[in-house]
Scaffold this active site. Structure first.
Site, short mmCIF file in Angstrom:
data_model
loop_
_atom_site.label_atom_id
_atom_site.label_comp_id
_atom_site.label_asym_id
_atom_site.label_seq_id
_atom_site.Cartn_x
_atom_site.Cartn_y
_atom_site.Cartn_z
N ASP A 10 -16.36 -44.91 3.48
CA ASP A 10 -15.29 -44.86 4.48
C ASP A 10 -15.29 -43.45 5.06
OD1 ASP A 10 -12.99 -45.50 5.99
OD2 ASP A 10 -11.66 -44.73 4.45
N SER A 11 -14.58 -43.29 6.17
CA SER A 11 -14.43 -41.95 6.75
C SER A 11 -13.59 -41.07 5.84
CB SER A 11 -13.72 -42.06 8.11
OG SER A 11 -12.43 -42.60 7.91
N CYS A 73 -14.35 -49.55 6.21
CA CYS A 73 -13.75 -48.83 7.34
C CYS A 73 -13.81 -49.75 8.55
CB CYS A 73 -14.57 -47.56 7.57
SG CYS A 73 -14.07 -46.59 9.01
N THR A 75 -13.15 -48.98 11.61
CA THR A 75 -13.71 -48.26 12.75
C THR A 75 -15.25 -48.27 12.69
OG1 THR A 75 -11.78 -46.83 12.57
CG2 THR A 75 -13.53 -46.09 14.03
N GLU A 151 -5.22 -38.09 4.55
CA GLU A 151 -6.30 -37.22 4.05
C GLU A 151 -5.76 -35.88 3.54
OE1 GLU A 151 -9.60 -37.77 3.64
OE2 GLU A 151 -9.38 -39.85 4.29
N CYS A 183 -6.81 -50.71 9.58
CA CYS A 183 -7.49 -49.49 9.13
C CYS A 183 -7.27 -49.43 7.62
CB CYS A 183 -6.87 -48.27 9.81
SG CYS A 183 -7.36 -46.69 9.10
N HIS A 185 -7.12 -47.09 5.54
CA HIS A 185 -6.17 -46.07 5.07
C HIS A 185 -4.74 -46.63 5.04
CE1 HIS A 185 -9.36 -43.15 5.94
NE2 HIS A 185 -8.64 -42.21 5.34
N1 DGL Z 1 -10.36 -46.10 7.15
C1 DGL Z 1 -10.83 -46.05 8.52
C2 DGL Z 1 -10.67 -47.41 9.17
O1 DGL Z 1 -10.52 -48.41 8.48
C3 DGL Z 1 -10.19 -44.89 9.18
C4 DGL Z 1 -10.78 -44.57 10.48
C5 DGL Z 1 -10.75 -43.14 10.92
O2 DGL Z 1 -11.30 -42.30 10.22
O3 DGL Z 1 -10.24 -42.90 12.02
O4 DGL Z 1 -10.73 -47.57 10.37
#
Ligand code: DGL
Length: 260
Positions: A10-11, A73, A75, A151, A183, A185
């Site tokens: 994930d990001s 993720c 995104t 974060e 998302c 998060h």
């Molecule tokens: N957890 C990511 C998602 O599901 C976060 C995206 C981001 O870093 O903007 O989209």
């Protein structure tokens, strides 16, 4: 059968919501979780950058012996999953906003989606949402700033509450009865959302569906590990290690520094 680990990226820390479901549903599988927190948020970066980061993360997980990759993720999935599947030979599982379950559940036929800019502007999201537009109104909201606060370890802060109140207000006014969390998060916001939302609004997200899909693909590809040997969960981050420990509610996790 394969003893190799499942790779999850994930990001940042959002995909830990999916890691938890995978650990519960597939207790014999080892996992390697990559949290690319240094480059979070992916949402505003544009598709080319999201594809490049997703390729880098996947290559790293494959170099560390992963047999299957979960793109934890929305995104990265909605912007890069086709490119990942074309480039690499391991199976990929992705996550997209759960519009279908919301469409089936909604009585007011009005649903809200909270997601990143990258997800809401992606072709894949447009294709999926168009299927429901005839009998559903979808109120989209970019969750600017939410990923950054999580974060930074500010999940339960006043800043977070203020942001959420601002984002939820138009949706509540529009009489949605389902809120889709687009998302990974945002899964960690559920207790706060429960306080802020009227009781008739259901919150929908899909980490469990992703774990189920992972299980079925492992079985279909004959990659499952059905023997209790040494099962290991490893976490790598190029961000703040304490945030991972907090979200997993454990200081005993095997956490290492990610060097990119
Ligand atoms: N957890 C990511 C998602 O599901 C976060 C995206 C981001 O870093 O903007 O989209």
């Amino acid at each position: 059968m394969s003893f190799k680990p499942i790779g999850i990226f994930d990001s940042g820390v959002g995909g830990l919501s999916i890691w938890k479901e995978i650990r519960d549903m597939l207790p014999y599988e080892s996992t390697i979780y990559l949290s690319d927190s240094k480059h979070a948020p992916y949402g505003p970066k544009g598709q080319k950058a999201i594809i490049d980061l997703s390729i880098k993360n996947s290559q790293w997980l494959i170099d560390h012996g992963c047999k299957l990759i979960v793109v934890a993720c929305n995104t990265a999935t909605t912007n890069a999953i086709d490119q990942l599947r074309n480039k690499f030979s391991v199976p990929f599982i992705g996550i997209e906003p759960a519009i279908k379950p919301a469409a089936l559940q909604s009585k007011t036929k009005k649903i809200g989606i909270l997601a990143t800019e990258g997800t809401l502007s992606s072709n894949l999201f447009h294709k999926s949402s168009e299927l429901y537009l005839n009998d559903l109104s979808i109120i989209e909201q970019v969750g600017d700033g939410i990923v950054e606060l999580i974060e930074q370890g500010k999940l339960n802060s006043n800043e977070m509450r203020d942001l959420l109140i601002k984002y939820l207000k138009p949706m509540i006014k529009a009489e949605i009865d389902c809120l889709v969390l687009g998302c990974t998060h945002y899964h960690f916001l559920k207790p706060i959302l429960k306080e802020l939302l009227p009781k008739n609004i259901n919150v929908i997200d899909s980490p469990e569906a992703v774990a189920r899909q992972t299980k079925s693909v492992l079985q279909r590809c004959k990659l499952s590990n059905n023997e209790v040997l040494k099962v290991e969960s490893q976490f790598y981050t190029n961000g703040n290690q304490a945030v991972i420990e907090d979200l997993l509610k454990s200081k005993k996790v095997k956490l290492k520094k990610l060097e990119f």
